[in-house]
Design a protein around this motif. Structure first.
Motif, PDB file in Angstrom:
ATOM      1  N   VAL A  60      34.558 107.182  19.696  1.00 36.26           N
ATOM      2  CA  VAL A  60      35.705 106.263  19.697  1.00 36.26           C
ATOM      3  C   VAL A  60      35.950 105.723  18.291  1.00 36.26           C
ATOM      4  O   VAL A  60      37.093 105.670  17.818  1.00 36.26           O
ATOM      5  N   TRP A  61      34.886 105.338  17.614  1.00 34.06           N
ATOM      6  CA  TRP A  61      34.981 104.835  16.237  1.00 34.06           C
ATOM      7  C   TRP A  61      35.604 105.888  15.319  1.00 34.06           C
ATOM      8  O   TRP A  61      36.518 105.606  14.549  1.00 34.06           O
ATOM      9  N   THR A  62      35.125 107.130  15.437  1.00 32.60           N
ATOM     10  CA  THR A  62      35.623 108.216  14.592  1.00 32.60           C
ATOM     11  C   THR A  62      37.091 108.504  14.877  1.00 32.60           C
ATOM     12  O   THR A  62      37.888 108.697  13.948  1.00 32.60           O
ATOM     13  N   LEU A  63      37.469 108.523  16.148  1.00 39.64           N
ATOM     14  CA  LEU A  63      38.865 108.773  16.495  1.00 39.64           C
ATOM     15  C   LEU A  63      39.770 107.701  15.890  1.00 39.64           C
ATOM     16  O   LEU A  63      40.842 108.020  15.347  1.00 39.64           O
TER      17      LEU A  63
ATOM     18  N   ALA B 203      29.339 110.352  11.773  1.00 43.80           N
ATOM     19  CA  ALA B 203      30.270 110.832  12.794  1.00 43.80           C
ATOM     20  C   ALA B 203      29.973 112.280  13.161  1.00 43.80           C
ATOM     21  O   ALA B 203      29.859 112.619  14.345  1.00 43.80           O
ATOM     22  N   VAL B 204      29.835 113.129  12.167  1.00 38.93           N
ATOM     23  CA  VAL B 204      29.573 114.544  12.426  1.00 38.93           C
ATOM     24  C   VAL B 204      28.256 114.710  13.172  1.00 38.93           C
ATOM     25  O   VAL B 204      28.176 115.424  14.185  1.00 38.93           O
ATOM     26  N   ARG B 205      27.219 114.054  12.702  1.00 38.12           N
ATOM     27  CA  ARG B 205      25.896 114.160  13.340  1.00 38.12           C
ATOM     28  C   ARG B 205      25.946 113.730  14.800  1.00 38.12           C
ATOM     29  O   ARG B 205      25.515 114.458  15.698  1.00 38.12           O
ATOM     30  N   ASP B 206      26.478 112.542  15.046  1.00 38.54           N
ATOM     31  CA  ASP B 206      26.503 112.022  16.417  1.00 38.54           C
ATOM     32  C   ASP B 206      27.386 112.858  17.333  1.00 38.54           C
ATOM     33  O   ASP B 206      27.044 113.083  18.497  1.00 38.54           O
ATOM     34  N   LEU B 207      28.521 113.324  16.824  1.00 38.56           N
ATOM     35  CA  LEU B 207      29.414 114.125  17.656  1.00 38.56           C
ATOM     36  C   LEU B 207      28.790 115.476  18.007  1.00 38.56           C
ATOM     37  O   LEU B 207      28.947 115.958  19.129  1.00 38.56           O
ATOM     38  N   TYR B 208      28.051 116.075  17.087  1.00 44.66           N
ATOM     39  CA  TYR B 208      27.361 117.317  17.431  1.00 44.66           C
ATOM     40  C   TYR B 208      26.292 117.080  18.490  1.00 44.66           C
ATOM     41  O   TYR B 208      26.130 117.889  19.404  1.00 44.66           O
ATOM     42  N   HIS B 209      25.564 115.966  18.367  1.00 44.22           N
ATOM     43  CA  HIS B 209      24.578 115.622  19.405  1.00 44.22           C
ATOM     44  C   HIS B 209      25.262 115.455  20.760  1.00 44.22           C
ATOM     45  O   HIS B 209      24.793 115.968  21.779  1.00 44.22           O
ATOM     46  N   LEU B 210      26.376 114.729  20.764  1.00 42.70           N
ATOM     47  CA  LEU B 210      27.092 114.448  22.007  1.00 42.70           C
ATOM     48  C   LEU B 210      27.707 115.714  22.604  1.00 42.70           C
ATOM     49  O   LEU B 210      27.546 115.985  23.801  1.00 42.70           O
ATOM     50  N   ILE B 211      28.400 116.490  21.806  1.00 34.32           N
ATOM     51  CA  ILE B 211      29.111 117.665  22.313  1.00 34.32           C
ATOM     52  C   ILE B 211      28.158 118.656  22.961  1.00 34.32           C
ATOM     53  O   ILE B 211      28.439 119.183  24.037  1.00 34.32           O
ATOM     54  N   SER B 212      27.028 118.922  22.327  1.00 27.21           N
ATOM     55  CA  SER B 212      26.100 119.899  22.904  1.00 27.21           C
ATOM     56  C   SER B 212      25.605 119.442  24.271  1.00 27.21           C
ATOM     57  O   SER B 212      25.495 120.244  25.204  1.00 27.21           O
TER      58      SER B 212
ATOM     59  N   ALA C 248      20.267 107.468  28.205  1.00 29.22           N
ATOM     60  CA  ALA C 248      21.403 106.570  28.456  1.00 29.22           C
ATOM     61  C   ALA C 248      21.829 105.872  27.168  1.00 29.22           C
ATOM     62  O   ALA C 248      23.025 105.820  26.854  1.00 29.22           O
ATOM     63  N   GLN C 249      20.873 105.356  26.436  1.00 28.89           N
ATOM     64  CA  GLN C 249      21.197 104.654  25.193  1.00 28.89           C
ATOM     65  C   GLN C 249      21.751 105.606  24.143  1.00 28.89           C
ATOM     66  O   GLN C 249      22.727 105.297  23.464  1.00 28.89           O
ATOM     67  N   ASP C 250      21.152 106.787  24.027  1.00 31.94           N
ATOM     68  CA  ASP C 250      21.651 107.762  23.053  1.00 31.94           C
ATOM     69  C   ASP C 250      23.085 108.173  23.375  1.00 31.94           C
ATOM     70  O   ASP C 250      23.948 108.197  22.492  1.00 31.94           O
ATOM     71  N   LEU C 251      23.359 108.502  24.635  1.00 28.45           N
ATOM     72  CA  LEU C 251      24.702 108.931  25.024  1.00 28.45           C
ATOM     73  C   LEU C 251      25.726 107.819  24.779  1.00 28.45           C
ATOM     74  O   LEU C 251      26.832 108.084  24.286  1.00 28.45           O
ATOM     75  N   ALA C 252      25.373 106.590  25.119  1.00 28.72           N
ATOM     76  CA  ALA C 252      26.293 105.467  24.890  1.00 28.72           C
ATOM     77  C   ALA C 252      26.567 105.298  23.397  1.00 28.72           C
ATOM     78  O   ALA C 252      27.721 105.075  22.988  1.00 28.72           O
ATOM     79  N   ASP C 253      25.545 105.433  22.576  1.00 28.20           N
ATOM     80  CA  ASP C 253      25.709 105.312  21.128  1.00 28.20           C
ATOM     81  C   ASP C 253      26.641 106.403  20.601  1.00 28.20           C
ATOM     82  O   ASP C 253      27.550 106.147  19.810  1.00 28.20           O
ATOM     83  N   TRP C 254      26.442 107.634  21.062  1.00 31.22           N
ATOM     84  CA  TRP C 254      27.270 108.741  20.587  1.00 31.22           C
ATOM     85  C   TRP C 254      28.704 108.636  21.105  1.00 31.22           C
ATOM     86  O   TRP C 254      29.650 109.012  20.406  1.00 31.22           O
TER      87      TRP C 254
ATOM     88  N   ASN D 280      38.097 102.445   8.316  1.00 26.92           N
ATOM     89  CA  ASN D 280      36.924 102.083   9.102  1.00 26.92           C
ATOM     90  C   ASN D 280      37.127 100.640   9.541  1.00 26.92           C
ATOM     91  O   ASN D 280      37.118  99.727   8.722  1.00 26.92           O
ATOM     92  N   HIS D 281      37.327 100.443  10.817  1.00 23.89           N
ATOM     93  CA  HIS D 281      37.586  99.102  11.333  1.00 23.89           C
ATOM     94  C   HIS D 281      36.292  98.359  11.669  1.00 23.89           C
ATOM     95  O   HIS D 281      36.323  97.319  12.321  1.00 23.89           O
ATOM     96  N   ARG D 282      35.162  98.898  11.207  1.00 26.04           N
ATOM     97  CA  ARG D 282      33.863  98.250  11.386  1.00 26.04           C
ATOM     98  C   ARG D 282      33.144  98.110  10.049  1.00 26.04           C
ATOM     99  O   ARG D 282      31.995  98.510   9.899  1.00 26.04           O
TER     100      ARG D 282
END
Length: 157
Positions: free
Chosen positions: A45-48, A75-84, A34-40, A56-58
């Protein structure tokens, strides 16, 4: 009770707070995922926003508003984790939809595509063994030692 809420004029950052609420049963089923998915999802949203604005608004004390190589790496790392994982969840849902009598017309509406496209997508999923990430979604992920559950037939009929 809604599981998704938006609070505008957020006291945290001035924009909007987006809250995903999980029931105790959902949290137990997801565990640390749950925490990993929420983070990714947050990274998506941040990357978009960075892609749309070029900023970078953060920013932190160590970075300014110009996105850095390191931030794009995150961004690339987290999005690959999320997409798979999202693909595994989606494929398991398609498999369950079929097992529960879902029709191609149902999938056409769900996928917002042509009938031939929906059928092709479904056939590709049903015609192969579950992927690593589909297994993660149903069997391998989440808390250890959870009781086994019934899964749909893996047949391609």
């Amino acid at each position: 009770m809604e599981s998704l809420s938006f609070s505008y004029d957020s006291p945290k950052r001035g924009g909007v707070d987006i809250t995903l609420s999980l029931s105790p049963e959902e949290l137990a089923a997801l565990g640390p995922d749950a925490q990993d998915l929420a983070d990714w999802l947050d990274t998506a949203v941040w990357t978009l926003a960075m892609l749309r604005t070029g900023l970078n608004h953060r920013p932190t004390a160590y970075t300014d508003a110009t996105p850095t190589k390191s931030q794009w790496h995150i961004a690339v790392r987290d999005l690959y984790h999320l997409i798979s994982r999202i693909e595994g969840i989606r494929d398991a849902a398609v498999r369950h939809h079929q097992a529960d009598g879902g029709s191609i017309n149902d999938l056409v509406r769900a996928m917002d595509c042509a009938k031939s496209t929906a059928q092709s997508r479904r056939n590709k999923i049903l015609g192969s063994s579950p992927s690593h990430w589909e297994n993660w979604a149903e069997v391998d992920g989440g808390p250890e030692n959870r009781p086994p559950k019934a899964t749909p037939s893996r047949k391609t009929n």
